[in-house]
Structures are given as C-alpha cells and as structure tokens.
Scaffold this active site. Structure first.
Site, short mmCIF file in Angstrom:
data_model
loop_
_atom_site.label_atom_id
_atom_site.label_comp_id
_atom_site.label_asym_id
_atom_site.label_seq_id
_atom_site.Cartn_x
_atom_site.Cartn_y
_atom_site.Cartn_z
N LYS A 31 38.23 -24.46 -21.44
CA LYS A 31 38.17 -24.05 -22.84
C LYS A 31 39.29 -23.07 -23.19
CE LYS A 31 33.17 -24.72 -22.89
NZ LYS A 31 32.68 -25.55 -24.00
N ASN A 83 17.21 -27.22 -28.13
CA ASN A 83 17.06 -26.76 -26.74
C ASN A 83 16.26 -25.46 -26.72
OD1 ASN A 83 18.94 -24.45 -26.98
ND2 ASN A 83 20.43 -26.07 -27.35
N1 CTP Z 1 29.85 -24.55 -26.63
C1 CTP Z 1 30.52 -24.84 -27.79
N2 CTP Z 1 30.36 -26.06 -28.36
C2 CTP Z 1 29.60 -27.00 -27.78
C3 CTP Z 1 28.91 -26.71 -26.59
C4 CTP Z 1 29.07 -25.47 -26.04
O1 CTP Z 1 31.23 -23.98 -28.31
N3 CTP Z 1 29.47 -28.17 -28.37
C5 CTP Z 1 30.03 -23.20 -26.05
C6 CTP Z 1 28.74 -22.45 -25.78
O2 CTP Z 1 28.38 -21.65 -26.87
C7 CTP Z 1 29.09 -21.62 -24.55
C8 CTP Z 1 30.14 -22.44 -23.84
O3 CTP Z 1 30.66 -23.36 -24.80
O4 CTP Z 1 29.65 -20.39 -24.91
C9 CTP Z 1 29.63 -23.18 -22.65
O5 CTP Z 1 28.57 -24.00 -23.06
P1 CTP Z 1 27.87 -25.00 -22.04
O6 CTP Z 1 26.82 -25.77 -22.77
O7 CTP Z 1 27.46 -24.25 -20.82
O8 CTP Z 1 29.06 -25.90 -21.62
P2 CTP Z 1 29.60 -27.25 -22.17
O9 CTP Z 1 30.97 -27.03 -22.69
O10 CTP Z 1 28.63 -27.87 -23.08
O11 CTP Z 1 29.72 -28.10 -20.82
P3 CTP Z 1 28.54 -28.85 -19.99
O12 CTP Z 1 27.84 -29.74 -20.95
O13 CTP Z 1 29.29 -29.59 -18.95
O14 CTP Z 1 27.63 -27.80 -19.42
#
Ligand code: CTP
Length: 413
Positions: free
Chosen positions: A354, A216
C-alpha cells in the site's frame, strides 16, 4: 486562616494544580457550581473569582462549598495577591463571560480582581461567552473577540437556544462538558496542535438489496479511541465512521469545536469522504475494517427468498492504496492489519504493497485484542522498526500510536 492551614485543594503554593474560574454577571452564572464540580471531577482544583455582578446570580457560599476554596471578588479581600494567585494557576476560565468582561480583557482594563488577574496571568485563558444574541453579533464586540482570539485566548463558542431575555439565538453559554473538555485539551500535552488528522473507524456495509447487506465484526472502538486521543492532544480531527456499535454520541468529539464526525455506510461513501479530506491532512489513520468485497450487482427491489440467491462478489477499492497514490508526501499514512494468528508477515506485506508509513498489526484471536474488546494488543510496524504495545486500553494504545507517529514525523523533517 491561611489557605494551606485549611488544607484547601488546589490552593496557591500547594503542589496540586488549580484553575481560576472567573464567574461574571450573566444569568448563566447559576451553572457555575456545575462547572466547578466537573473541573474538580477531572482532578483539577478550582479557585473561584467573581465579579460583583455575578453575586446577583449565584452566591459565593455555594461556590465556596463546591470548590472547597474561599471565593474572591475584591482585590483587597485576601492576603493572597492577584500576582500570587495568577502565578500558580494552570489556566484561567471565564465562564460565563459577559460582553463587559470580555471587552475589558481585550482593552486591558483592570478594575476588579478578575480583570486584574487576567492581566497578570501568563497561562492559557478560556472564555465561554454568554449574552443576548444581538450583543454576541455586535460588530464592535466581534472585533474585540477576534482580537483576543488572535492573542491566543480560546473561545468555547456559545450555543443556540432560548435566551434569558425570552429571545432565541446564539448566546447561551456552552455546555459544562464542552468547557471542561476544552480545558482538558488545553492542559493536555497539546503536542498535536495545528495538525489535521483523519481517522476512519468501524465496518462498512455493502448492500445486496435495500434491506440486506454484507458487513464484518468491527465495533469502531479503536477508531473512536484514536480520534479522541488526537482531539485531546490538540489536533483538528475528522472521524469518518462506518455504522459502528459504539454509541453515536461521543462526549469528547461532539463537545470540541475542532472535531467533526462524518457518518458513512458503504466503502464507496468512505472512499469519497476520505479522498476529499485527505488532501489537506497531516496524518491519516485507517482503522476502519473496510469490507473487502461487495455484491457485483445491487438490486433496487427486495430480493425474494423463493427465487434463491447466488451472490457474485467483486473486490472493493483499496482506499488506503488510493490515498497513498494521491496524498501529498507530507501526509503520514497509517493502516491497520487485523489478522488471525501471528501474521506480522502479512502486515509487513500490506505496508509495502500500500506504500504507507506505518501499519498496526493485531491478532484478533488473542484474548483482550480485536473486535468489540475495550483493550488491544498491537505491534506497530514501519519499514525500519517494530514496536510491541502490550495489552492496554484502546485509549492508551491510541496514544502510543500517536506518540510514535509524531516521533517519526519529527525524524522525517
Ligand atoms: N483497507 C482499505 N480499503 C479496503 C480494504 C482495506 O483502505 N478496501 C485498509 C484498512 O482500513 C486497513 C488496511 O487497508 O487499514 C488493511 O486492511 P486489511 O483488510 O487487513 O487488508 P486488505 O488490504 O484488505 O488485504 P487482505 O484482504 O489480503 O487482508
């Protein structure tokens, strides 16, 4: 002529702050003018105090010219008493510090201006040893050094390399940058001293085959800014960095002994690295943009275009969610929610789902926020409050985040 009449930068009695730089008789003394310049470049005045032996390696005149202050070596040379000089300084740095001077510091021998100043000084003391590796390794010296460190003296450890005597080993004075960053860190707020902080940054890569991956747009700048901020405030920092576009060398994190950078590529590697480390952490900030999906299957061989490709993706593990489930109650957990549009509602949902203490929301579509930008516009969200951080540099924003985290940790105790 009095120092004040000469308008000298950082003179005792003037309002500007200054450090005492003690230069002792090591070959590394030839680097002292560079140390003086680097300290002055960070806005701090310097008064140089030399030992007689140091004058064999660098002249008082060159140090006077570069520091803009008279250089002292004799207790009776200046109308300013050692008490006055010591009282008004904000730090004392001995760089290079010989075995002789360090040993005198440790036993309270005050037989020259520098050692007398050391005994009279009540602020932070930093020493940058420089000597032959056998001397640095000498058990008697090691004891003396350990004694001083136990009393709060900060050592900028010497480096391995070619030594003046022609041998190779650990004994070269630390780099000018390491000395100056240690000084800045010492003079900074120091309000995170003793805290173990883990920051993740950058994107992850999820491999399809040995040459192709999904990733990304994260640049890793926000995570780097957070790690630097915590480090300069005295924390022990572990930065777990995905393959970000910011240069791998970092002039704060690479130069400070209390910082480590662990480089990872995939979400699996990031998960492994952080789960091991987070058990001990006081603060975890997940600024990394972890890939949400990875290919269901990894092909050991490079896939051929002629065969076409349909990718089946599966969700990656929610690392933050796992940490939250396993971390000790004392660990303060912060996540980031990079959204498109004003979707604080999604950020709040993630905070709850979370089970973390704070989430930092930013709208990556806003000008001056998000990927690759040097600035950010953020909202700190906790279960009970929301705090807007207007557009500012990622470094400044990182400090705002830690201000709030520290406040909340205090409120919890
Ligand atoms: N995060 C994580 N592990 C993942 C994805 C995300 O620990 N596999 C963490 C990111 O580092 C961030 C937080 O969770 O601090 C939120 O990440 P985000 O991508 O915004 O959310 P997601 O949990 O992936 O939810 P969504 O896909 O619905 O946006």
């Amino acid at each position: 002529m009095e120092d004040k009449e000469r308008g000298l930068a950082g003179a005792p009695g003037s309002v500007s702050k200054y450090v005492i730089l003690g230069v002792t008789g090591s070959v590394a003394a030839f680097k002292s003018p560079l140390v003086v310049r680097a300290i002055k470049d960070s806005g701090i005045g310097v008064r140089v105090v030399m030992t007689e032996a140091a004058k064999q390696f660098v002249t008082p005149l060159s140090l006077e010219l570069v520091s803009g202050n008279p250089v002292l070596w004799d207790s009776f040379q200046s109308p300013l008493s050692h008490i006055e000089i010591a009282r008004d300084a904000c730090a004392l740095i001995a760089a290079p510090a010989t075995l002789n001077t360090i040993s005198k510091f440790s036993t309270g021998v005050a037989d020259n201006l520098l050692t007398t100043l050391f005994m009279a000084f009540r602020g932070p003391v930093i020493i940058a040893p420089a000597m032959n590796w056998r001397m640095y390794d000498n058990p008697i010296f090691k004891d003396r050094l350990a004694y001083l460190k136990d009393k709060g003296i900060i050592e900028v450890t010497p480096e391995r390399g070619a030594l003046a005597c022609g041998e190779e080993g650990v004994g070269r004075m630390a780099s000018t940058q390491r000395i100056v960053h240690t000084l800045k860190r010492t003079l900074g707020a120091n309000d995170m001293k003793g805290l173990k902080v883990i920051v993740t940054s950058g994107p992850t890569r999820e491999y399809i085959d040995p040459v192709r991956f999904i990733t990304n747009r994260s640049s890793g700048k926000m995570g780097r800014a957070l790690a630097r901020a915590a480090c300069l405030r005295g924390a022990f920092v572990t930065l777990i960095s995905g393959p970000s576009s910011v240069p791998p060398h970092d002039d704060v994190l690479d130069e400070i002994d209390d910082a480590e950078i662990i480089r990872v590529e995939t979400s699996g590697e990031m998960e492994k690295a952080i789960l091991e480390k987070s058990k001990e952490a006081d603060i975890v900030v997940m600024a990394a943009a972890v890939c949400d999906f990875k290919p269901e299957r990894f092909s050991q061989d490079k896939l051929s275009r002629s065969e076409g490709l349909t990718l089946e993706l599966v969700k990656t593990a929610d690392i933050l969610g796992k940490i939250s489930a396993h971390a000790s109650k004392k660990t303060y957990l912060t996540g980031f929610a990079a959204e498109t549009g004003d979707r604080k509602d999604r950020a709040r949902e993630k905070l709850q789902k979370k089970g973390i203490d704070m989430i930092v929301f930013n709208d990556v579509t806003q000008e001056g926020a998000g990927f690759d930008s040097d600035t950010n516009i953020m909202t700190i969200i906790t279960p009970t409050e929301e705090l807007s951080i207007p557009k500012m540099s990622k470094d400044a924003g990182a400090n705002r985040i830690f201000d709030k985290i520290l406040l909340n940790i205090k409120g919890r105790n």
